[in-house]
Write a protein that holds these residues in place. Sequence first.
Motif: not given
Length: 366
Positions: A86-89, A271-272, A306-308, A346-349
Amino acid sequence: MILSGITFAAAGTLPGFVYAAAATPRRLVFIIQRGAADGLATVAPTGDPAFAAARRTLADETARGAKLDTMFTLHPALATTAGLYSCQQAHFAQAVATAYRDRSHFDGQNMLEGGGSRPYGRSDGWVGRLLTLLPTAERDAIAIAPAVPLALRGPVQVGTYAASRLPQADGDLIARLSVLYAEDPLLHPLWDSAVRTQELAGDIGGNNGRNGADLGKLAASLMLPADGARVMMVETGGWDTHSGQRGRLNAQLRGLDQLIGALQSGLGPAWNDTLVIVATEFGRTVEVNGTGGTDHGTASTAMLLGGNLALGGKVSADWPGLTPAGRLDGRDLRPTRSLESVIAAAVAHHYALDPKRVMTTLYPDD
């Protein structure tokens, strides 16, 4: 060598690679679900008209779960993970699989970790190869495991946090050694720590999920310090649910949820800058078997947390449907996307690296 419960080892050789341009505070955690976790229960396709009929007694276990969108519902045991979504994490990739199409745990895990095009085709792993793309200061890597898992093997030296021989010892021997070391002021705390670590990794659903929480706290404590690990692999077992799946999977997912929650809490602001990847070797059958469980299947669910995140708060799926005609071999969830591509993207981003270079480094045989 062994130092304070951490075993250091190096394995394999690879040609040189171009490294990332600058050091970053980013962290990566790969949680492997050994035993073939049921992605159809984890992220349930409740919007598919064929779901309830196929899953029968297992279908209603998701009724109390969080609705992710009009198609998918998250298992209710994943309450903390639902909050992250819900927090886009949190992001869930459904109907994904490696290139492996048989149903052997050992071969499937080898493909997941090694990232090759066939079982036992590589002696190094995708995480180990990823380390060669990172700045030297960001290559500190560790596995909460008794030995260096295949996924972490490569030219970069990595560590393990566990007693190297515990999995080969039976319960009686471990109990006798515990008694032997009970009065030793030096060995007793080290032995207790090793036994506890083994118990946490082997049964994250134990103690009403508290084993998972303790494992998450341990992982965070190894990563949070300035000189701590920046890349980590956490082994979890117990995902093979051939019988009595409902209660067993609920405990496993509760433990995983508490592991993730404790890791987030323990890392704090870090965490971010953290990416957590949760993946299993293959999924389970669409239909329930006669003992209330599911058998070895093909496609499953991968989790990114994760946070990003690039696509936080979303489920990505090219959904094939659960009708018999839409299944693989008439029995399995059909994979519509490669797990390898999900992980590489995901890793590249996360590390701001060129996606093509990441894909060819992590999965050079594709």
